[in-house]
Design a protein around this motif. Sequence first.
Motif, PDB file in Angstrom:
ATOM      1  N   PRO A  20      49.034  38.336   6.650  1.00  0.00           N
ATOM      2  CA  PRO A  20      50.458  38.653   6.458  1.00  0.00           C
ATOM      3  C   PRO A  20      51.196  38.951   7.767  1.00  0.00           C
ATOM      4  O   PRO A  20      52.369  38.608   7.915  1.00  0.00           O
ATOM      5  CB  PRO A  20      50.439  39.882   5.545  1.00  0.00           C
ATOM      6  CG  PRO A  20      49.150  39.764   4.807  1.00  0.00           C
ATOM      7  CD  PRO A  20      48.180  39.168   5.785  1.00  0.00           C
ATOM      8  N   LEU A  23      51.781  35.502   9.351  1.00  0.00           N
ATOM      9  CA  LEU A  23      52.806  34.765   8.604  1.00  0.00           C
ATOM     10  C   LEU A  23      54.196  35.316   8.902  1.00  0.00           C
ATOM     11  O   LEU A  23      55.151  34.548   9.061  1.00  0.00           O
ATOM     12  CB  LEU A  23      52.517  34.823   7.105  1.00  0.00           C
ATOM     13  CG  LEU A  23      51.215  34.150   6.649  1.00  0.00           C
ATOM     14  CD1 LEU A  23      51.012  34.375   5.162  1.00  0.00           C
ATOM     15  CD2 LEU A  23      51.210  32.681   7.010  1.00  0.00           C
ATOM     16  N   ALA A  24      54.321  36.629   9.013  1.00  0.00           N
ATOM     17  CA  ALA A  24      55.617  37.238   9.323  1.00  0.00           C
ATOM     18  C   ALA A  24      56.063  36.852  10.728  1.00  0.00           C
ATOM     19  O   ALA A  24      57.235  36.528  10.950  1.00  0.00           O
ATOM     20  CB  ALA A  24      55.525  38.754   9.189  1.00  0.00           C
ATOM     21  N   ASP A  27      57.075  33.284  10.645  1.00  0.00           N
ATOM     22  CA  ASP A  27      58.072  33.011   9.607  1.00  0.00           C
ATOM     23  C   ASP A  27      57.637  31.791   8.794  1.00  0.00           C
ATOM     24  O   ASP A  27      58.352  30.796   8.676  1.00  0.00           O
ATOM     25  CB  ASP A  27      59.465  32.809  10.213  1.00  0.00           C
ATOM     26  CG  ASP A  27      60.559  32.806   9.155  1.00  0.00           C
ATOM     27  OD1 ASP A  27      60.343  33.392   8.073  1.00  0.00           O
ATOM     28  OD2 ASP A  27      61.619  32.213   9.407  1.00  0.00           O
ATOM     29  N   MET A  28      56.425  31.890   8.258  1.00  0.00           N
ATOM     30  CA  MET A  28      55.784  30.770   7.567  1.00  0.00           C
ATOM     31  C   MET A  28      55.189  31.260   6.255  1.00  0.00           C
ATOM     32  O   MET A  28      54.732  32.394   6.168  1.00  0.00           O
ATOM     33  CB  MET A  28      54.679  30.216   8.484  1.00  0.00           C
ATOM     34  CG  MET A  28      53.901  29.068   7.934  1.00  0.00           C
ATOM     35  SD  MET A  28      52.608  28.528   9.089  1.00  0.00           S
ATOM     36  CE  MET A  28      53.586  27.633  10.266  1.00  0.00           C
ATOM     37  N   SER A  29      55.189  30.407   5.261  1.00  0.00           N
ATOM     38  CA  SER A  29      54.566  30.760   3.989  1.00  0.00           C
ATOM     39  C   SER A  29      53.045  30.617   4.096  1.00  0.00           C
ATOM     40  O   SER A  29      52.531  29.887   4.953  1.00  0.00           O
ATOM     41  CB  SER A  29      55.081  29.867   2.863  1.00  0.00           C
ATOM     42  OG  SER A  29      54.554  28.558   2.999  1.00  0.00           O
ATOM     43  N   ARG A  30      52.360  31.303   3.196  1.00  0.00           N
ATOM     44  CA  ARG A  30      50.897  31.206   3.144  1.00  0.00           C
ATOM     45  C   ARG A  30      50.465  29.760   2.875  1.00  0.00           C
ATOM     46  O   ARG A  30      49.534  29.249   3.488  1.00  0.00           O
ATOM     47  CB  ARG A  30      50.365  32.140   2.056  1.00  0.00           C
ATOM     48  CG  ARG A  30      48.871  32.192   1.937  1.00  0.00           C
ATOM     49  CD  ARG A  30      48.449  33.165   0.845  1.00  0.00           C
ATOM     50  NE  ARG A  30      48.811  34.532   1.154  1.00  0.00           N
ATOM     51  CZ  ARG A  30      47.992  35.412   1.731  1.00  0.00           C
ATOM     52  NH1 ARG A  30      46.770  35.059   2.025  1.00  0.00           N
ATOM     53  NH2 ARG A  30      48.400  36.637   1.978  1.00  0.00           N
ATOM     54  N   ALA A  31      51.157  29.094   1.961  1.00  0.00           N
ATOM     55  CA  ALA A  31      50.809  27.709   1.624  1.00  0.00           C
ATOM     56  C   ALA A  31      50.972  26.795   2.833  1.00  0.00           C
ATOM     57  O   ALA A  31      50.115  25.950   3.103  1.00  0.00           O
ATOM     58  CB  ALA A  31      51.669  27.220   0.459  1.00  0.00           C
ATOM     59  N   ALA A  32      52.052  26.961   3.571  1.00  0.00           N
ATOM     60  CA  ALA A  32      52.280  26.132   4.771  1.00  0.00           C
ATOM     61  C   ALA A  32      51.203  26.400   5.819  1.00  0.00           C
ATOM     62  O   ALA A  32      50.719  25.470   6.477  1.00  0.00           O
ATOM     63  CB  ALA A  32      53.666  26.396   5.344  1.00  0.00           C
ATOM     64  N   TYR A  34      48.076  27.360   5.285  1.00  0.00           N
ATOM     65  CA  TYR A  34      46.820  26.739   4.864  1.00  0.00           C
ATOM     66  C   TYR A  34      46.890  25.205   4.953  1.00  0.00           C
ATOM     67  O   TYR A  34      45.886  24.560   5.260  1.00  0.00           O
ATOM     68  CB  TYR A  34      46.409  27.205   3.469  1.00  0.00           C
ATOM     69  CG  TYR A  34      45.721  28.548   3.516  1.00  0.00           C
ATOM     70  CD1 TYR A  34      44.436  28.670   4.018  1.00  0.00           C
ATOM     71  CD2 TYR A  34      46.365  29.700   3.077  1.00  0.00           C
ATOM     72  CE1 TYR A  34      43.803  29.900   4.077  1.00  0.00           C
ATOM     73  CE2 TYR A  34      45.741  30.931   3.135  1.00  0.00           C
ATOM     74  CZ  TYR A  34      44.461  31.023   3.644  1.00  0.00           C
ATOM     75  OH  TYR A  34      43.830  32.243   3.717  1.00  0.00           O
ATOM     76  N   ARG A  35      48.063  24.617   4.699  1.00  0.00           N
ATOM     77  CA  ARG A  35      48.207  23.163   4.893  1.00  0.00           C
ATOM     78  C   ARG A  35      48.016  22.801   6.359  1.00  0.00           C
ATOM     79  O   ARG A  35      47.330  21.831   6.687  1.00  0.00           O
ATOM     80  CB  ARG A  35      49.583  22.690   4.417  1.00  0.00           C
ATOM     81  CG  ARG A  35      49.701  22.504   2.922  1.00  0.00           C
ATOM     82  CD  ARG A  35      50.964  21.736   2.538  1.00  0.00           C
ATOM     83  NE  ARG A  35      52.184  22.311   3.086  1.00  0.00           N
ATOM     84  CZ  ARG A  35      52.933  23.232   2.473  1.00  0.00           C
ATOM     85  NH1 ARG A  35      52.567  23.690   1.278  1.00  0.00           N
ATOM     86  NH2 ARG A  35      54.028  23.683   3.028  1.00  0.00           N
TER      87      ARG A  35
END
Length: 72
Positions: A20, A23-24, A27-32, A34-35
């Motif tokens: 987290p 990601l903060a 400024d990225m989502s968890r899904a992005a 992992y992709r």
Amino acid sequence: MPGKGATVATARQPKLLRLPEVLAELDMSRAAFYRMRARGKGPRVVKLPTGGIRIRRADLDAWLATCEELAA
């Protein structure tokens, strides 16, 4: 003085960031995230025995530096 078997944090230990936090900062989502990792484009991670991941501060900074160089 710490008791027998106690560990003492030192300045030499690398700072491990939780997902987290990373990601903060990105400024990225968890899904992005992992992709990106699945494509081999993300920062190095430390996999914990529990299945979680941590990212060393130095590894994140180094990865961000490579992103700067590629964009220049």
